[in-house]
Design a protein around this motif. Structure first.
Motif, PDB file in Angstrom:
ATOM      1  N   LEU A 163       0.859  -1.193   0.000  1.00  0.00           N
ATOM      2  CA  LEU A 163       0.000   0.000   0.000  1.00  0.00           C
ATOM      3  C   LEU A 163       0.895   1.243   0.000  1.00  0.00           C
ATOM      4  O   LEU A 163       1.433   1.633   1.030  1.00  0.00           O
ATOM      5  N   THR A 164       1.066   1.845  -1.166  1.00  0.00           N
ATOM      6  CA  THR A 164       1.890   3.056  -1.246  1.00  0.00           C
ATOM      7  C   THR A 164       0.971   4.278  -1.138  1.00  0.00           C
ATOM      8  O   THR A 164      -0.230   4.177  -1.365  1.00  0.00           O
ATOM      9  N   MET A 174      -3.440  14.816   2.137  1.00  0.00           N
ATOM     10  CA  MET A 174      -4.789  14.569   2.630  1.00  0.00           C
ATOM     11  C   MET A 174      -4.731  13.827   3.969  1.00  0.00           C
ATOM     12  O   MET A 174      -3.849  12.994   4.165  1.00  0.00           O
ATOM     13  N   LYS A 175      -5.657  14.202   4.847  1.00  0.00           N
ATOM     14  CA  LYS A 175      -5.690  13.553   6.178  1.00  0.00           C
ATOM     15  C   LYS A 175      -6.998  12.790   6.337  1.00  0.00           C
ATOM     16  O   LYS A 175      -8.045  13.230   5.846  1.00  0.00           O
ATOM     17  N   ALA A 176      -6.932  11.655   6.995  1.00  0.00           N
ATOM     18  CA  ALA A 176      -8.128  10.845   7.214  1.00  0.00           C
ATOM     19  C   ALA A 176      -8.073  10.247   8.604  1.00  0.00           C
ATOM     20  O   ALA A 176      -6.999  10.107   9.189  1.00  0.00           O
ATOM     21  N   ARG A 177      -9.261   9.893   9.110  1.00  0.00           N
ATOM     22  CA  ARG A 177      -9.329   9.178  10.386  1.00  0.00           C
ATOM     23  C   ARG A 177     -10.112   7.893  10.157  1.00  0.00           C
ATOM     24  O   ARG A 177     -11.214   7.908   9.605  1.00  0.00           O
ATOM     25  N   VAL A 178      -9.520   6.786  10.576  1.00  0.00           N
ATOM     26  CA  VAL A 178     -10.184   5.481  10.507  1.00  0.00           C
ATOM     27  C   VAL A 178     -10.516   5.059  11.931  1.00  0.00           C
ATOM     28  O   VAL A 178      -9.643   5.066  12.798  1.00  0.00           O
ATOM     29  N   THR A 179     -11.786   4.759  12.179  1.00  0.00           N
ATOM     30  CA  THR A 179     -12.206   4.310  13.505  1.00  0.00           C
ATOM     31  C   THR A 179     -12.617   2.851  13.409  1.00  0.00           C
ATOM     32  O   THR A 179     -13.452   2.493  12.573  1.00  0.00           O
ATOM     33  N   VAL A 180     -12.000   2.014  14.237  1.00  0.00           N
ATOM     34  CA  VAL A 180     -12.271   0.574  14.217  1.00  0.00           C
ATOM     35  C   VAL A 180     -12.910   0.195  15.547  1.00  0.00           C
ATOM     36  O   VAL A 180     -12.331   0.463  16.610  1.00  0.00           O
ATOM     37  N   GLU A 213      -1.969  11.051  -1.506  1.00  0.00           N
ATOM     38  CA  GLU A 213      -3.076  11.070  -2.475  1.00  0.00           C
ATOM     39  C   GLU A 213      -3.883  12.358  -2.330  1.00  0.00           C
ATOM     40  O   GLU A 213      -4.076  12.847  -1.222  1.00  0.00           O
ATOM     41  N   THR A 214      -4.355  12.907  -3.486  1.00  0.00           N
ATOM     42  CA  THR A 214      -5.152  14.143  -3.382  1.00  0.00           C
ATOM     43  C   THR A 214      -6.600  13.922  -3.833  1.00  0.00           C
ATOM     44  O   THR A 214      -7.449  14.766  -3.606  1.00  0.00           O
ATOM     45  N   ALA A 251      -8.239   7.929  -2.353  1.00  0.00           N
ATOM     46  CA  ALA A 251      -7.804   7.825  -0.945  1.00  0.00           C
ATOM     47  C   ALA A 251      -8.708   6.848  -0.191  1.00  0.00           C
ATOM     48  O   ALA A 251      -8.235   6.001   0.561  1.00  0.00           O
ATOM     49  N   GLU A 252     -10.008   6.950  -0.433  1.00  0.00           N
ATOM     50  CA  GLU A 252     -10.941   6.052   0.277  1.00  0.00           C
ATOM     51  C   GLU A 252     -10.690   4.601  -0.099  1.00  0.00           C
ATOM     52  O   GLU A 252     -10.719   3.717   0.755  1.00  0.00           O
ATOM     53  N   THR A 253     -10.427   4.366  -1.380  1.00  0.00           N
ATOM     54  CA  THR A 253     -10.153   2.987  -1.830  1.00  0.00           C
ATOM     55  C   THR A 253      -8.898   2.457  -1.146  1.00  0.00           C
ATOM     56  O   THR A 253      -8.881   1.315  -0.650  1.00  0.00           O
ATOM     57  N   LEU A 254      -7.872   3.304  -1.066  1.00  0.00           N
ATOM     58  CA  LEU A 254      -6.606   2.910  -0.432  1.00  0.00           C
ATOM     59  C   LEU A 254      -6.837   2.601   1.055  1.00  0.00           C
ATOM     60  O   LEU A 254      -6.363   1.582   1.578  1.00  0.00           O
ATOM     61  N   LEU A 255      -7.622   3.448   1.708  1.00  0.00           N
ATOM     62  CA  LEU A 255      -7.856   3.257   3.141  1.00  0.00           C
ATOM     63  C   LEU A 255      -8.705   2.008   3.403  1.00  0.00           C
ATOM     64  O   LEU A 255      -8.487   1.273   4.372  1.00  0.00           O
TER      65      LEU A 255
END
Lengths: 82, 82
Positions: A30-31, B1-7, B48-49, B54-58
């Motif tokens: 995952l790059t 780009m910044k993201a937050r993943v909540t598990v 990623e911009t 980005a969502e697919t990668l995350l």
């Protein structure tokens, strides 16, 4: 009443766990992921019905147990449903 | 780009960590807390911009590493600032 408490490391504090996850994601091919910082989230149900009292209780819970205030910040969100 | 993943653990899945925290809070004299469930939060910076990419990668990161899909759910939030 339901609330969510999010505890994250303060900016500038080294996050070895996050670094390990970054490395593992790269190994998985995952790059494009530049940095990862891991935190904790607590979904809490309270019998309290007053928002103010609930927030005070949750702040105390954070100070006493949920967050290490030397290196962590906490954020309290009162929710209706999660 | 910044993201937050909540598990978070799926509903119905026993959370021994959460139970331990409930007990510890009661021992600290904090009454009124009915239940606690603990999860993880990942603050991620991406080069990623494009939001879609980005969502697919995350999502791939969650499926491959960040979430155990047998017992956990994940939520992806694309953020501007956190």
């Amino acid at each position: 009443m339901k609330a969510r408490v999010t505890v994250t490391l303060r900016k500038g504090i080294l996050d070895p766990q996050g670094k390990a996850i970054e490395g593992a994601l790269k190994t998985q091919g995952l790059t494009g992921i530049e940095s990862v910082r891991q935190g904790k989230v607590f979904d809490i149900e309270l019998s309290e019905t007053l928002v103010g009292t609930a927030e005070t209780l949750l702040e105390e819970a954070c100070r006493k147990l949920l967050a290490n205030q030397v290196v962590e910040d906490f954020r309290i969100e009162i929710l209706t449903e999660y």
